[in-house]
Design a protein around this motif. Sequence first.
Motif, PDB file in Angstrom:
ATOM      1  N   ASP B 111       0.848  -1.113  -0.096  1.00 43.90           N
ATOM      2  CA  ASP B 111       0.021   0.166  -0.047  1.00 43.90           C
ATOM      3  C   ASP B 111       0.799   1.167  -0.067  1.00 43.90           C
ATOM      4  O   ASP B 111       0.527   2.250  -0.656  1.00 43.90           O
ATOM      5  CB  ASP B 111      -0.923  -0.120   1.364  1.00 43.90           C
ATOM      6  N   GLU B 112       1.918   1.211   0.760  1.00 44.23           N
ATOM      7  CA  GLU B 112       2.900   2.317   1.003  1.00 44.23           C
ATOM      8  C   GLU B 112       3.474   2.481  -0.441  1.00 44.23           C
ATOM      9  O   GLU B 112       3.418   3.740  -0.848  1.00 44.23           O
ATOM     10  CB  GLU B 112       3.819   1.968   2.021  1.00 44.23           C
ATOM     11  N   LEU B 113       3.917   1.596  -1.116  1.00 41.40           N
ATOM     12  CA  LEU B 113       4.569   1.737  -2.262  1.00 41.40           C
ATOM     13  C   LEU B 113       3.644   2.482  -3.511  1.00 41.40           C
ATOM     14  O   LEU B 113       3.919   3.163  -4.297  1.00 41.40           O
ATOM     15  CB  LEU B 113       5.271   0.488  -2.806  1.00 41.40           C
ATOM     16  N   THR B 118       2.283   6.551  -6.856  1.00 43.19           N
ATOM     17  CA  THR B 118       1.204   7.128  -7.423  1.00 43.19           C
ATOM     18  C   THR B 118       0.406   6.205  -8.324  1.00 43.19           C
ATOM     19  O   THR B 118       0.148   6.544  -9.539  1.00 43.19           O
ATOM     20  CB  THR B 118       1.397   8.576  -8.390  1.00 43.19           C
ATOM     21  N   LEU B 119       0.246   5.096  -7.647  1.00 40.10           N
ATOM     22  CA  LEU B 119      -0.506   3.765  -8.539  1.00 40.10           C
ATOM     23  C   LEU B 119      -1.751   3.524  -7.984  1.00 40.10           C
ATOM     24  O   LEU B 119      -2.413   2.755  -8.339  1.00 40.10           O
ATOM     25  CB  LEU B 119       0.307   2.585  -8.590  1.00 40.10           C
ATOM     26  N   THR B 120      -2.327   4.595  -7.235  1.00 39.76           N
ATOM     27  CA  THR B 120      -3.472   4.485  -6.349  1.00 39.76           C
ATOM     28  C   THR B 120      -4.627   4.080  -7.141  1.00 39.76           C
ATOM     29  O   THR B 120      -5.446   3.146  -6.795  1.00 39.76           O
ATOM     30  CB  THR B 120      -3.853   5.509  -5.371  1.00 39.76           C
ATOM     31  N   GLN B 136       6.237  -0.060 -15.170  1.00 36.39           N
ATOM     32  CA  GLN B 136       7.723  -0.029 -14.772  1.00 36.39           C
ATOM     33  C   GLN B 136       7.631   0.683 -13.161  1.00 36.39           C
ATOM     34  O   GLN B 136       8.370   0.089 -12.213  1.00 36.39           O
ATOM     35  CB  GLN B 136       8.600   1.091 -15.467  1.00 36.39           C
ATOM     36  N   ARG B 137       6.503   1.406 -12.910  1.00 39.05           N
ATOM     37  CA  ARG B 137       6.594   1.513 -11.292  1.00 39.05           C
ATOM     38  C   ARG B 137       6.270   0.363 -10.784  1.00 39.05           C
ATOM     39  O   ARG B 137       6.738  -0.169  -9.542  1.00 39.05           O
ATOM     40  CB  ARG B 137       5.416   2.510 -11.191  1.00 39.05           C
ATOM     41  N   ILE B 163       8.656  12.680 -15.505  1.00 37.99           N
ATOM     42  CA  ILE B 163       7.930  12.609 -14.103  1.00 37.99           C
ATOM     43  C   ILE B 163       7.998  11.242 -13.480  1.00 37.99           C
ATOM     44  O   ILE B 163       8.179  11.217 -12.139  1.00 37.99           O
ATOM     45  CB  ILE B 163       6.287  12.955 -14.507  1.00 37.99           C
ATOM     46  N   ALA B 164       7.891  10.140 -14.429  1.00 36.68           N
ATOM     47  CA  ALA B 164       8.127   8.905 -13.668  1.00 36.68           C
ATOM     48  C   ALA B 164       9.580   8.909 -13.240  1.00 36.68           C
ATOM     49  O   ALA B 164      10.002   8.210 -12.300  1.00 36.68           O
ATOM     50  CB  ALA B 164       7.866   8.081 -14.548  1.00 36.68           C
ATOM     51  N   VAL B 165      10.779   9.434 -13.945  1.00 39.33           N
ATOM     52  CA  VAL B 165      11.987   9.340 -13.343  1.00 39.33           C
ATOM     53  C   VAL B 165      12.135   9.981 -12.123  1.00 39.33           C
ATOM     54  O   VAL B 165      12.747   9.409 -11.262  1.00 39.33           O
ATOM     55  CB  VAL B 165      12.984  10.147 -14.699  1.00 39.33           C
ATOM     56  N   ASP B 166      11.441  10.995 -11.995  1.00 37.68           N
ATOM     57  CA  ASP B 166      11.635  11.848 -10.638  1.00 37.68           C
ATOM     58  C   ASP B 166      10.853  11.043  -9.691  1.00 37.68           C
ATOM     59  O   ASP B 166      11.565  10.737  -8.646  1.00 37.68           O
ATOM     60  CB  ASP B 166      11.037  13.176 -10.686  1.00 37.68           C
ATOM     61  N   ALA B 167       9.900  10.434  -9.775  1.00 33.38           N
ATOM     62  CA  ALA B 167       9.294   9.679  -8.789  1.00 33.38           C
ATOM     63  C   ALA B 167       9.888   8.355  -8.563  1.00 33.38           C
ATOM     64  O   ALA B 167      10.309   8.139  -7.273  1.00 33.38           O
ATOM     65  CB  ALA B 167       7.960   9.074  -9.383  1.00 33.38           C
ATOM     66  N   LEU B 168      10.512   7.679  -9.470  1.00 32.23           N
ATOM     67  CA  LEU B 168      11.430   6.721  -9.186  1.00 32.23           C
ATOM     68  C   LEU B 168      12.619   7.154  -8.399  1.00 32.23           C
ATOM     69  O   LEU B 168      13.136   6.472  -7.238  1.00 32.23           O
ATOM     70  CB  LEU B 168      12.025   5.979 -10.560  1.00 32.23           C
ATOM     71  N   ALA B 169      13.355   8.027  -8.854  1.00 34.66           N
ATOM     72  CA  ALA B 169      14.559   8.704  -8.111  1.00 34.66           C
ATOM     73  C   ALA B 169      14.493   9.173  -6.775  1.00 34.66           C
ATOM     74  O   ALA B 169      15.115   8.753  -5.892  1.00 34.66           O
ATOM     75  CB  ALA B 169      15.168   9.920  -9.058  1.00 34.66           C
ATOM     76  N   GLY B 170      13.113   9.733  -6.612  1.00 35.43           N
ATOM     77  CA  GLY B 170      12.741  10.024  -5.328  1.00 35.43           C
ATOM     78  C   GLY B 170      12.666   8.836  -4.306  1.00 35.43           C
ATOM     79  O   GLY B 170      13.050   8.880  -3.357  1.00 35.43           O
ATOM     80  N   VAL B 171      12.135   7.844  -4.870  1.00 37.88           N
ATOM     81  CA  VAL B 171      11.747   6.369  -4.009  1.00 37.88           C
ATOM     82  C   VAL B 171      13.183   5.987  -3.725  1.00 37.88           C
ATOM     83  O   VAL B 171      13.553   5.596  -2.500  1.00 37.88           O
ATOM     84  CB  VAL B 171      10.943   5.493  -4.509  1.00 37.88           C
TER      85      VAL B 171
END
Lengths: 390, 304
Positions: B111-113, B118-120, B136-137, B163-171
């Motif tokens: 759930d956290e991931l 942002t796959l909710t 990929q997410r 945007i996806a790159v940033d989300a992934l890099a953030g995680v």
Amino acid sequence: MNAILLIARREIGVRGRTKGFRYGMLVTVALVVVLAALPKILGGGDDYTVGLAGQRADRLQAALAAQDAQADDLTVKVKKYAGTAAARKAVAAGEVEAAIVDDTTVISKTTVGSGLSVLLDTAHRIAATEANLAAAGLDPAKVAQAQQVAPLTEQALEGSGEQAAIRQGIALVIVVVLFMLLIQICTWVAMGVVEEKGSRIVEILLTSVRPWQLLAGKIIGLGVLGLSQLIAIAVTGLVAAQVSGSIPELPDGTYALMARVVLWFVLGYAFYGAMFAAIASLVSRQEDVSGVLTPATMTMMVGYLVGFLAVREPDGALAHVLSIVPPFSAMVMPVRSAVSDVPLWETGLAIGLMVLAAAGILALGGTVYRRAVLRTGARVRWREVLRAAS
Amino acid sequence: MLEIDGLRKRYGDLVALDGAGFTVRPGEMFGFVGANGAGKTTTMRIVMGVLEADGGAVRWQGEPVGFATRRRFGYMPEERGLYAKMRVAEQIEYFGRLAGMSPAEARSSADELIERLTLTERRDDEVAGLSLGNQQRVQLAVALVHRPELLVLDEPFSGLDPIAVDALAGVLAERTAAGVPVVFSSHQLDLVERLCDSIGIIKAGRMVAGGTVAELRARESRKLLHIVVTGAAPGWTDRLPGEIVSKTDRPPAGESAETARYDEVVLVPSDDQEALRVAGQAGQVQHFGWQRPSLTEIFREVVA
Ligand SMILES: Nc1ncnc2c1ncn2[C@@H]1O[C@H](COP(=O)(O)OP(=O)(O)O)[C@@H](O)[C@H]1O
Ligand SMILES: [Mg+2]
């Protein structure tokens, strides 16, 4: 252990919720119900409606009711009419199939069927005899009592013809169902293996679980689905056959036979499931699966065809031998046990050999799978995976 | 700490790895860089036990890596693999359970991931119906769900929008902040430069450079001079001593040149003082200084 359960549960959950599986199950069950009830439906059943008019109508009715009471699969309804003309009209209108009028004549649209004819004739004899004896001065009550004769009990040296036919019918259903289920589930196993190999999910899976756990979970999960289908088919089939009256009485040992069929299914599935999985692990694309599986499918077909033949000739040489040789025994032996009395030692030998064969193929298949499933690219060759070095 | 030491691997006659190795320290983001076919995927597959090495060693916290250790690693293979017919949340949870989590742990981690990536809105969709970026997410979530001690990601950013790159890099940054080392391979050198603490460059199965971005820069053999001159007569650059790496006479977009002429040159000088004199004589010197080489330039030189 936990991993195997998880994997098995996933297989059941994902495969069990596909439309293919659900509709397949519904259609199969519906088909089994129809098949089981078919003899009764086609036979039209022994339900008769008979018209009576004349002085002995009451006695005839009593005689008909007595016959009805003595036979399980016979129902006779009686309608009484004031006179011959009324009865004739009722026959013409199809209200009744036949009518006895004037205590002497049977009226029907066309000829009377043999079953009904015997029935009416017997009733007529009883009523007429009663009348004659009463006329000769005997007490009607005693006469009626004297007429109460228990029917002959049947004792056939080689089983009744009807029972043999029922056994053959059951055997036929067994071999068809075994074959269909085995090929269906083993194909699922093969497709699942290639799905995981081709999409490289195995690379992730195998960092968490061992190859044998992955294989065992898949085989067990899909096996549970197959087994539940088998049991659903067996239960619906037997219930439908009895409720519809197609097989009013199951042949002796039907339940033991069902238990054996389940055992053979499990053994056959262990063998073919491992075989299909190992073979499928050699290729990476779904479109290559059926090609590499051809030899395995052919082996299964041989068992199926011989099993089919064994329905009529359970003790023919080919059926006899293949009922003991694995993996053919998985489909031939249950058929033989259904239609004839197989000596215990033959059953025992066949089961023992099949257990050994299944264990062997599980071990070998597991090794092939382990070596082949992570190989990418072109089809893996048998030589490469079977080479002695581990 | 992950230590990869002298890995060797051949495919028939082809030598894929010839002694490759590097070290990744706790909390470090390690960029694994190399041309196509250099041996990145082979190295990562050996680390994850998907492939067996012909020689060399992989150690985690000083111990040789085995099955039990690898269960605590997170892995994203180069060829993505997910069950097409499974739903997003269900799938992430499943992999968490396989790695040994309890149902409750797996659920809360998934759930956290899902939220974090942002796959909710997609949580109950089958994976087959997702866009490539969303798949990929999910793939990353699968690698992360069991809270691994080490992350090995093969080209995790390829094919993603910014945007996806940033989300992934953030995680990933969150994980390194928590002390988890991350190794990822990539072709996007600007991205590697931006994200990584350390970089290893592999060429034909051997490591040809390694270290922090600053260390690599310091080791860059060529010193580049960045010169901007306005109002010079054409042809003056011919008098510059050394090798011209790049040259343009167009000012950067948005800056209008007030003078008739604008020249920007990147030079490997044979004599820097002479270069300054030449520029000063030719026109007005707007800029004159050493240029820090980009990772792309370092890479080109090391791999050439
Ligand atoms: N299964 C294989 N069989 C034969 N050659 C392979 C195989 N896998 C990789 N190679 C070769 O090994 C070399 C390294 O490949 P790889 O590790 O995939 O490189 P990278 O990931 O850096 O692009 C390449 O030359 C590739 O062609
Ligand atoms: Mg690669």
